[in-house]
Design a protein around this motif. Structure first.
Motif, PDB file in Angstrom:
ATOM      1  N   ARG A  10       0.835  -1.201   0.000  1.00 13.90           N
ATOM      2  CA  ARG A  10       0.000   0.000   0.000  1.00 13.90           C
ATOM      3  C   ARG A  10       0.871   1.253   0.000  1.00 13.90           C
ATOM      4  NH1 ARG A  10      -4.542   1.895   4.434  1.00 13.90           N
ATOM      5  NH2 ARG A  10      -5.023   3.851   3.389  1.00 13.90           N
ATOM      6  N   ALA A  11       1.962   1.239   0.774  1.00 15.32           N
ATOM      7  CA  ALA A  11       2.858   2.396   0.830  1.00 15.32           C
ATOM      8  C   ALA A  11       3.434   2.692  -0.557  1.00 15.32           C
ATOM      9  CB  ALA A  11       3.982   2.156   1.837  1.00 15.32           C
ATOM     10  N   MET A  12       3.885   1.658  -1.256  1.00 20.10           N
ATOM     11  CA  MET A  12       4.441   1.866  -2.601  1.00 20.10           C
ATOM     12  C   MET A  12       3.356   2.321  -3.567  1.00 20.10           C
ATOM     13  SD  MET A  12       7.644   1.618  -2.761  1.00 20.10           S
ATOM     14  CE  MET A  12       7.838   1.584  -4.525  1.00 20.10           C
ATOM     15  N   ARG A  13       2.170   1.719  -3.468  1.00 19.09           N
ATOM     16  CA  ARG A  13       1.064   2.095  -4.356  1.00 19.09           C
ATOM     17  C   ARG A  13       0.692   3.562  -4.145  1.00 19.09           C
ATOM     18  NH1 ARG A  13      -4.137   2.572  -3.412  1.00 19.09           N
ATOM     19  NH2 ARG A  13      -4.191   1.431  -1.441  1.00 19.09           N
ATOM     20  N   GLU A  14       0.572   3.970  -2.900  1.00 20.73           N
ATOM     21  CA  GLU A  14       0.216   5.356  -2.613  1.00 20.73           C
ATOM     22  C   GLU A  14       1.356   6.308  -2.967  1.00 20.73           C
ATOM     23  OE1 GLU A  14      -1.133   5.343   1.451  1.00 20.73           O
ATOM     24  OE2 GLU A  14      -3.111   4.576   0.877  1.00 20.73           O
ATOM     25  N   HIS A  15       2.599   5.844  -2.785  1.00 23.41           N
ATOM     26  CA  HIS A  15       3.757   6.664  -3.146  1.00 23.41           C
ATOM     27  C   HIS A  15       3.747   6.996  -4.638  1.00 23.41           C
ATOM     28  CE1 HIS A  15       7.771   8.290  -2.590  1.00 23.41           C
ATOM     29  NE2 HIS A  15       8.194   7.585  -3.617  1.00 23.41           N
ATOM     30  N   LEU A  16       3.260   6.045  -5.444  1.00 28.59           N
ATOM     31  CA  LEU A  16       3.172   6.259  -6.893  1.00 28.59           C
ATOM     32  C   LEU A  16       1.811   6.825  -7.307  1.00 28.59           C
ATOM     33  CD1 LEU A  16       4.969   3.028  -8.136  1.00 28.59           C
ATOM     34  CD2 LEU A  16       5.893   5.343  -7.978  1.00 28.59           C
ATOM     35  N   THR A  19      -4.390   3.971  -7.571  1.00 25.37           N
ATOM     36  CA  THR A  19      -5.493   3.319  -6.869  1.00 25.37           C
ATOM     37  C   THR A  19      -5.254   1.819  -6.920  1.00 25.37           C
ATOM     38  OG1 THR A  19      -6.819   3.072  -8.878  1.00 25.37           O
ATOM     39  CG2 THR A  19      -7.127   5.125  -7.590  1.00 25.37           C
ATOM     40  N   GLN A  20      -5.991   1.066  -6.114  1.00 26.76           N
ATOM     41  CA  GLN A  20      -5.868  -0.393  -6.160  1.00 26.76           C
ATOM     42  C   GLN A  20      -6.236  -0.902  -7.547  1.00 26.76           C
ATOM     43  OE1 GLN A  20      -8.369  -1.698  -2.911  1.00 26.76           O
ATOM     44  NE2 GLN A  20      -6.633  -1.743  -1.490  1.00 26.76           N
ATOM     45  N   LYS A  21      -7.287  -0.346  -8.116  1.00 26.38           N
ATOM     46  CA  LYS A  21      -7.738  -0.774  -9.445  1.00 26.38           C
ATOM     47  C   LYS A  21      -6.678  -0.483 -10.505  1.00 26.38           C
ATOM     48  CE  LYS A  21     -11.438  -0.178 -12.783  1.00 26.38           C
ATOM     49  NZ  LYS A  21     -12.642   0.553 -13.146  1.00 26.38           N
ATOM     50  N   ARG A  22      -6.096   0.717 -10.454  1.00 20.90           N
ATOM     51  CA  ARG A  22      -5.091   1.101 -11.452  1.00 20.90           C
ATOM     52  C   ARG A  22      -3.842   0.227 -11.339  1.00 20.90           C
ATOM     53  NH1 ARG A  22      -5.138   3.941 -16.202  1.00 20.90           N
ATOM     54  NH2 ARG A  22      -2.962   4.194 -16.738  1.00 20.90           N
ATOM     55  N   LEU A  23      -3.386  -0.026 -10.103  1.00 22.10           N
ATOM     56  CA  LEU A  23      -2.230  -0.899  -9.912  1.00 22.10           C
ATOM     57  C   LEU A  23      -2.531  -2.289 -10.458  1.00 22.10           C
ATOM     58  CD1 LEU A  23       0.528  -1.738  -8.881  1.00 22.10           C
ATOM     59  CD2 LEU A  23      -0.490  -2.030  -6.602  1.00 22.10           C
ATOM     60  N   ALA A  24      -3.724  -2.789 -10.180  1.00 26.62           N
ATOM     61  CA  ALA A  24      -4.104  -4.115 -10.667  1.00 26.62           C
ATOM     62  C   ALA A  24      -4.024  -4.170 -12.195  1.00 26.62           C
ATOM     63  CB  ALA A  24      -5.508  -4.465 -10.188  1.00 26.62           C
ATOM     64  N   GLU A  25      -4.552  -3.140 -12.856  1.00 30.07           N
ATOM     65  CA  GLU A  25      -4.520  -3.091 -14.326  1.00 30.07           C
ATOM     66  C   GLU A  25      -3.089  -3.057 -14.839  1.00 30.07           C
ATOM     67  OE1 GLU A  25      -6.758   0.424 -15.204  1.00 30.07           O
ATOM     68  OE2 GLU A  25      -8.692  -0.536 -14.808  1.00 30.07           O
ATOM     69  N   GLU A  26      -2.263  -2.194 -14.235  1.00 26.29           N
ATOM     70  CA  GLU A  26      -0.896  -2.020 -14.721  1.00 26.29           C
ATOM     71  C   GLU A  26      -0.017  -3.237 -14.441  1.00 26.29           C
ATOM     72  OE1 GLU A  26       0.800   1.714 -13.539  1.00 26.29           O
ATOM     73  OE2 GLU A  26      -0.870   2.854 -14.384  1.00 26.29           O
ATOM     74  N   ALA A  27      -0.262  -3.922 -13.315  1.00 20.27           N
ATOM     75  CA  ALA A  27       0.559  -5.083 -12.960  1.00 20.27           C
ATOM     76  C   ALA A  27       0.039  -6.371 -13.576  1.00 20.27           C
ATOM     77  CB  ALA A  27       0.642  -5.226 -11.441  1.00 20.27           C
ATOM     78  N   GLY A  28      -1.205  -6.353 -14.050  1.00 24.19           N
ATOM     79  CA  GLY A  28      -1.773  -7.544 -14.683  1.00 24.19           C
ATOM     80  C   GLY A  28      -2.369  -8.532 -13.690  1.00 24.19           C
ATOM     81  N   SER A 110      -1.182   9.259 -20.664  1.00 24.42           N
ATOM     82  CA  SER A 110      -1.311   8.892 -22.067  1.00 24.42           C
ATOM     83  C   SER A 110      -1.590   7.402 -22.155  1.00 24.42           C
ATOM     84  CB  SER A 110      -0.030   9.235 -22.826  1.00 24.42           C
ATOM     85  OG  SER A 110       1.020   8.400 -22.387  1.00 24.42           O
ATOM     86  N   ALA A 111      -1.637   6.870 -23.349  1.00 26.35           N
ATOM     87  CA  ALA A 111      -1.855   5.440 -23.520  1.00 26.35           C
ATOM     88  C   ALA A 111      -0.726   4.640 -22.879  1.00 26.35           C
ATOM     89  CB  ALA A 111      -1.962   5.103 -24.996  1.00 26.35           C
ATOM     90  N   ASP A 112       0.441   5.218 -22.852  1.00 27.94           N
ATOM     91  CA  ASP A 112       1.606   4.538 -22.283  1.00 27.94           C
ATOM     92  C   ASP A 112       1.928   5.140 -20.913  1.00 27.94           C
ATOM     93  OD1 ASP A 112       5.015   3.905 -23.370  1.00 27.94           O
ATOM     94  OD2 ASP A 112       3.664   2.742 -22.136  1.00 27.94           O
ATOM     95  N   MET A 113       0.905   5.428 -20.116  1.00 31.16           N
ATOM     96  CA  MET A 113       1.069   6.152 -18.866  1.00 31.16           C
ATOM     97  C   MET A 113       1.977   5.437 -17.868  1.00 31.16           C
ATOM     98  SD  MET A 113      -1.844   7.619 -16.402  1.00 31.16           S
ATOM     99  CE  MET A 113      -1.996   6.354 -15.190  1.00 31.16           C
ATOM    100  N   ALA A 114       1.820   4.137 -17.697  1.00 34.57           N
ATOM    101  CA  ALA A 114       2.623   3.420 -16.704  1.00 34.57           C
ATOM    102  C   ALA A 114       4.104   3.540 -17.027  1.00 34.57           C
ATOM    103  CB  ALA A 114       2.216   1.959 -16.646  1.00 34.57           C
ATOM    104  N   HIS A 115       4.438   3.352 -18.278  1.00 34.70           N
ATOM    105  CA  HIS A 115       5.832   3.435 -18.714  1.00 34.70           C
ATOM    106  C   HIS A 115       6.378   4.846 -18.488  1.00 34.70           C
ATOM    107  CE1 HIS A 115       9.348   2.323 -21.042  1.00 34.70           C
ATOM    108  NE2 HIS A 115       9.203   3.416 -21.757  1.00 34.70           N
ATOM    109  N   THR A 116       5.604   5.835 -18.879  1.00 35.42           N
ATOM    110  CA  THR A 116       6.025   7.227 -18.732  1.00 35.42           C
ATOM    111  C   THR A 116       6.173   7.602 -17.265  1.00 35.42           C
ATOM    112  OG1 THR A 116       4.874   7.788 -20.775  1.00 35.42           O
ATOM    113  CG2 THR A 116       5.427   9.615 -19.316  1.00 35.42           C
ATOM    114  N   ARG A 117       5.180   7.257 -16.438  1.00 39.13           N
ATOM    115  CA  ARG A 117       5.224   7.586 -15.009  1.00 39.13           C
ATOM    116  C   ARG A 117       6.450   6.960 -14.357  1.00 39.13           C
ATOM    117  NH1 ARG A 117       0.316   5.667 -12.362  1.00 39.13           N
ATOM    118  NH2 ARG A 117      -0.567   7.698 -12.699  1.00 39.13           N
TER     119      ARG A 117
END
Length: 131
Positions: A10-16, A19-28, A110-117
């Motif tokens: 949770r600390a890492m997720r909030e640091h970045l 949301t839980q949903k967004r992390l789930a999508e980005e991590a697969g 953007s479409a490549d938001m995870a990579h850019t962030r």
């Protein structure tokens, strides 16, 4: 009243600022997986691997391995880098800089938001450098 320590995932997720949903999508993984992990419930090995790969951290550092699992020998692969959680700045100047970085990251949506962030955070030393 005793405060319960925040879960490392949770600390890492909030640091970045995820949301839980967004992390789930980005991590697969599924959103329920994030919820379970942050409440110290067991998650399957594949989900652990995907989360560790996403953050470039060990299961232990993300709080994904219980003491029982450690005792049985459920260890990270030898080629997985052990990366500690970054220190969160506490001075007003550092907090202002961190807020600016978060705002800049949000503008890079953007479409490549995870990579850019991830690369923006890497550049400012807020995400691990993977080799």
């Amino acid at each position: 009243m005793t405060k319960r320590p925040i879960h490392p995932l949770r600390a890492m997720r909030e640091h970045l600022n995820l949301t839980q949903k967004r992390l789930a999508e980005e991590a697969g993984v599924g959103a329920q997986t994030i919820l379970r992990a942050e409440h110290n419930k067991p998650i399957n090995a594949e989900s652990r691997r995907l989360l560790c790969d996403y953050f470039g951290m060990t299961p232990e550092a993300l709080g994904l391995v219980s003491n029982e699992q450690k005792a049985v020998g459920n260890r990270r692969p030898p080629d997985t880098p052990a990366i500690a959680l970054p220190e969160i700045p506490t001075s007003p100047i550092a907090q202002a800089i961190a807020q600016g970085i978060v705002l800049a990251s949000k503008q890079l949506e953007s479409a490549d938001m995870a990579h850019t962030r991830f690369h923006v955070l890497q550049r400012y030393g807020l995400a691990p450098h993977l080799t």
